[in-house]
Design an enzyme around this catalytic site. Structure first.
Site, PDB file in Angstrom:
ATOM      1  CG  LEU A   1      -0.253  -0.070   2.703  1.00 35.07           C
ATOM      2  CD1 LEU A   1       0.072   1.334   2.884  1.00 35.07           C
ATOM      3  CD2 LEU A   1      -1.289  -0.520   3.636  1.00 35.07           C
TER       4      LEU A   1
ATOM      5  CD  GLU B   1       3.043   6.368   5.285  1.00 36.43           C
ATOM      6  OE1 GLU B   1       3.294   7.550   5.413  1.00 36.43           O
ATOM      7  OE2 GLU B   1       3.454   5.520   5.934  1.00 36.43           O
TER       8      GLU B   1
ATOM      9  CE  LYS C   1       7.164  -3.113   0.952  1.00 28.82           C
ATOM     10  NZ  LYS C   1       6.267  -2.279   0.256  1.00 28.82           N
TER      11      LYS C   1
ATOM     12  CB  ILE D   1       9.697   9.005 -14.778  1.00 31.88           C
ATOM     13  CG1 ILE D   1       8.305   9.013 -15.558  1.00 31.88           C
ATOM     14  CG2 ILE D   1      10.180   7.561 -14.914  1.00 31.88           C
ATOM     15  CD1 ILE D   1       8.659   9.083 -17.162  1.00 31.88           C
TER      16      ILE D   1
ATOM     17  N   GLY E   1      11.966  15.492  -8.571  1.00 30.90           N
ATOM     18  CA  GLY E   1      11.589  16.372  -7.591  1.00 30.90           C
ATOM     19  C   GLY E   1      13.000  16.617  -6.467  1.00 30.90           C
TER      20      GLY E   1
ATOM     21  CB  CYS F   1       8.587   2.156   2.538  1.00 30.21           C
ATOM     22  SG  CYS F   1       7.351   1.736   3.587  1.00 30.21           S
TER      23      CYS F   1
HETATM   24  N1  LIG Z   1       4.157   2.656   5.948  1.00 29.77           N
HETATM   25  C1  LIG Z   1       4.094   2.288   4.553  1.00 29.77           C
HETATM   26  O1  LIG Z   1       3.420   2.853   3.668  1.00 29.77           O
HETATM   27  C2  LIG Z   1       4.186   0.834   4.520  1.00 29.77           C
HETATM   28  C3  LIG Z   1       4.151   0.199   3.477  1.00 29.77           C
HETATM   29  C4  LIG Z   1       4.430  -1.163   3.199  1.00 29.77           C
HETATM   30  C5  LIG Z   1       5.086  -1.950   4.303  1.00 29.77           C
HETATM   31  N2  LIG Z   1       5.375  -1.119   5.412  1.00 29.77           N
HETATM   32  C6  LIG Z   1       6.066  -1.853   6.489  1.00 29.77           C
HETATM   33  O2  LIG Z   1       5.099  -2.250   7.301  1.00 29.77           O
HETATM   34  C7  LIG Z   1       5.896  -2.365   8.712  1.00 29.77           C
HETATM   35  C8  LIG Z   1       4.932  -1.311   9.780  1.00 29.77           C
HETATM   36  O3  LIG Z   1       5.241   0.000   8.967  1.00 29.77           O
HETATM   37  P1  LIG Z   1       4.113   1.352   9.437  1.00 29.77           P
HETATM   38  O4  LIG Z   1       4.714   2.135   8.625  1.00 29.77           O
HETATM   39  O5  LIG Z   1       2.914   0.657   9.700  1.00 29.77           O
HETATM   40  O6  LIG Z   1       4.798   1.368  11.133  1.00 29.77           O
HETATM   41  P2  LIG Z   1       4.527   2.342  12.109  1.00 29.77           P
HETATM   42  O7  LIG Z   1       5.813   2.873  12.918  1.00 29.77           O
HETATM   43  O8  LIG Z   1       3.536   3.424  11.865  1.00 29.77           O
HETATM   44  O9  LIG Z   1       3.662   1.343  13.051  1.00 29.77           O
HETATM   45  C9  LIG Z   1       4.160   0.340  13.843  1.00 29.77           C
HETATM   46  C10 LIG Z   1       3.595   0.046  15.205  1.00 29.77           C
HETATM   47  O10 LIG Z   1       3.813  -1.082  15.695  1.00 29.77           O
HETATM   48  C11 LIG Z   1       3.830  -0.879  17.060  1.00 29.77           C
HETATM   49  N3  LIG Z   1       4.647  -1.855  18.074  1.00 29.77           N
HETATM   50  C12 LIG Z   1       5.919  -1.961  17.879  1.00 29.77           C
HETATM   51  N4  LIG Z   1       6.378  -2.836  18.745  1.00 29.77           N
HETATM   52  C13 LIG Z   1       5.186  -3.620  18.825  1.00 29.77           C
HETATM   53  C14 LIG Z   1       4.949  -4.970  19.737  1.00 29.77           C
HETATM   54  N5  LIG Z   1       5.846  -5.673  20.072  1.00 29.77           N
HETATM   55  N6  LIG Z   1       3.746  -5.244  19.936  1.00 29.77           N
HETATM   56  C15 LIG Z   1       2.654  -4.389  19.395  1.00 29.77           C
HETATM   57  N7  LIG Z   1       2.943  -3.442  18.740  1.00 29.77           N
HETATM   58  C16 LIG Z   1       3.947  -2.958  18.529  1.00 29.77           C
HETATM   59  C17 LIG Z   1       4.144   0.485  17.431  1.00 29.77           C
HETATM   60  O11 LIG Z   1       3.673   1.040  18.479  1.00 29.77           O
HETATM   61  C18 LIG Z   1       3.412   1.168  16.060  1.00 29.77           C
HETATM   62  O12 LIG Z   1       2.157   1.745  16.410  1.00 29.77           O
HETATM   63  C19 LIG Z   1       7.300  -1.833   8.506  1.00 29.77           C
HETATM   64  O13 LIG Z   1       8.082  -3.002   8.158  1.00 29.77           O
HETATM   65  C20 LIG Z   1       7.196  -1.135   6.982  1.00 29.77           C
HETATM   66  O14 LIG Z   1       8.425  -1.202   6.382  1.00 29.77           O
HETATM   67  C21 LIG Z   1       4.957   0.151   5.389  1.00 29.77           C
END
Ligand SMILES: NC(=O)c1ccc[n+]([C@@H]2O[C@H](COP(=O)([O-])OP(=O)(O)OC[C@H]3O[C@@H](n4cnc5c(N)ncnc54)[C@H](O)[C@@H]3O)[C@@H](O)[C@H]2O)c1
Length: 439
Positions: free
Chosen positions: A156, A158, A210, A256, A259, A266
């Site tokens: 996804l 953001e 990924k 492309i 910016g 990520c």
């Molecule tokens: N943000 C994006 O657009 C996106 C897209 C694809 C993949 N990802 C991947 O997904 C993962 C999460 O990303 P995110 O942006 O949602 O992170 P984030 O930092 O927004 O959220 C992570 C959450 O996990 C919680 N957390 C940490 N340790 C914990 C535990 N032991 N038990 C329960 N909760 C716990 C934190 O409090 C936080 O609320 C990462 O690996 C990221 O690379 C993110």
């Protein structure tokens, strides 16, 4: 199905909510008590269009609930999704402490067959480590329960997360057991009704997919930024070049746009983590090293352009900044180019007046009282010696240029997203600088 989602950040909250929306019974867990308290009251801790309505509806219909007690989710669910953060460690590799802590908790509380699905972005081999940690915990308890570890990376974006989750281009599932693969397919079936593929593969390939996807997208961005900088030097216009290459179906128009450099939670960390994986296997990923270096350099380009306008002396100047989030439609400021630009402006002795439609609270956590926060975009321009546009929010695309000119002390615009027409800006009396365009 009964589902637990551990971690309620950008990915976990969207995942849990969308699974509930398709009729599943979902418990979302987070260690952050204030986040869970707010979610229980229907307050969404992040800005993500459309999310609040879905959270409220599914909570009201009792398909979605929130807790800090992971044991409740582990006992409730057949499928446990790990969606915690994987920030970069000191050497750039992904820090797995949160993922492994969750695995430990799952091993501590599981009381029957479970499918543990890794949605966090994790290096190849993490599935095996998760399995091992759960086994260790079960052994400590003297219990044996069968379980499966699946990789299911999330793609996804953001700002468009609900739509991306509800209508993904593809679903990637790394899974060694055909029965588990069938259950995963069943779970995702409502999201792929337009015949988008569910790709079943081995766990390691899924984990790598990924990183390869993000690395490819980051490469496109850095490539185009490099070409844009060269366009400026050789008297070409990157807008024309972009159309010229994007129209080639092998290349395409996406990713492309030149910016101010890529940011977010990520691309920067995932490119670094993949470089680190390469190094661990004595295989330097030279393209990605260049992608990363070009991006670092690009984050300084707007500052350099502005500095040139004022002959290297920005001391005492007031600079308006429009856009702080790393991209539009999010409040996320992780690794945002705005941070690099503002820090450089402050170090040069400038005063910064900043505006963003959604990221002001995040900005306060980073800059504290070192910059001035304004509530409306035009307020940032008052007595300012230049306007720097860092994030291309829609509301900046068609502003009142007469008002901008009348409000700025000097009509300098540094446009880091090429959202205005250089010819028109010049005709309107602006000193206008953008990326890779010479007009
Ligand atoms: N943000 C994006 O657009 C996106 C897209 C694809 C993949 N990802 C991947 O997904 C993962 C999460 O990303 P995110 O942006 O949602 O992170 P984030 O930092 O927004 O959220 C992570 C959450 O996990 C919680 N957390 C940490 N340790 C914990 C535990 N032991 N038990 C329960 N909760 C716990 C934190 O409090 C936080 O609320 C990462 O690996 C990221 O690379 C993110």
């Amino acid at each position: 199905m009964k589902i637990g989602v551990i971690g309620t950040g950008y990915v976990g909250l969207v995942t849990g909510t969308c699974f509930a929306e398709s009729g599943n019974d979902v418990i979302c867990v987070d260690t952050d008590e204030s986040k869970i308290e707010r979610l229980k009251k229907g307050i969404i801790p992040i800005y993500e269009p459309g999310l609040e309505e879905l959270v409220k509806r599914n909570t009201a219909e009792e398909r979605l609930s929130f807790t800090t007690r992971i044991e409740d989710a582990v006992r409730h669910a057949l499928m446990l999704f790990i969606a915690v953060g994987t920030p970069p460690g000191e050497d750039g590799s992904a820090d797995l402490k949160h993922v492994l802590a969750v695995a430990r908790d799952i091993g501590r509380y599981m009381d029957g067959f479970r499918i543990i699905v890794n949605k966090s972005t994790v290096p190849v081999g993490t599935g095996d480590r998760v399995r091992q940690v759960i086994q260790e915990e079960l052994k400590k308890r003297g219990e044996t329960h069968p379980f499966d570890v699946v990789s299911n990376p999330e793609f996804l974006k953001e700002g468009n997360a609900i739509d991306d989750f509800m209508k993904p281009d593809r679903v990637v599932i790394g899974c060694d057991d055909p029965r588990t693969a069938e259950l995963m397919k069943e779970l995702y079936a409502p999201f792929v009704r337009t015949e988008k593929p569910i790709l079943i593969m081995d766990v390691r390939s899924s984990e790598m997919t990924k990183y390869a996807a993000n690395a490819m997208l980051a490469t496109k961005i850095s490539f185009m930024n490099d070409i844009a900088n060269l366009c400026e030097l050789v008297g070409a216009n990157v807008d024309n070049v972009r159309k010229g290459i994007g129209s080639d179906s092998r290349i395409g128009y996406q990713f492309i746009f030149p910016g101010a450099g890529y940011g977010g939670s990520c691309f920067p960390k995932d490119v670094q983590a993949l470089i680190r994986t390469g190094a661990q296997h004595h295989y330097p990923l030279r393209i990605l090293e260049a992608v990363e270096a070009v991006n670092q350099q690009q984050k300084e380009v707007l500052f350099k352009k502005l500095s040139k306008v004022y002959q290297g002396n920005l001391k005492g100047k007031t600079i308006a900044v429009w856009g702080l989030a790393f991209k539009p439609n999010t409040d996320d400021m992780r690794e945002a180019p705005s941070i690099v630009i503002i820090e450089k402006l402050l170090a040069a002795g400038a005063r910064v007046q900043a505006y963003d439609p959604e990221a002001m609270d995040e900005a306060r956590k980073i800059f504290g009282d070192r910059i001035i926060y304004v509530k409306k975009s035009y307020e940032a321009l008052e007595k300012a010696d230049a306007l720097v546009i860092v994030t291309e929010w829609n509301e900046f695309r068609r502003p009142d240029f007469d008002r901008i000119k009348a409000t700025l002390a000097r009509p300098v615009i540094i446009d880091g997203r090429n959202i205005y027409d250089p010819v028109k800006m010049k005709a309107a009396g602006f000193e206008y600088h953008s990326i890779g365009r010479n007009a």
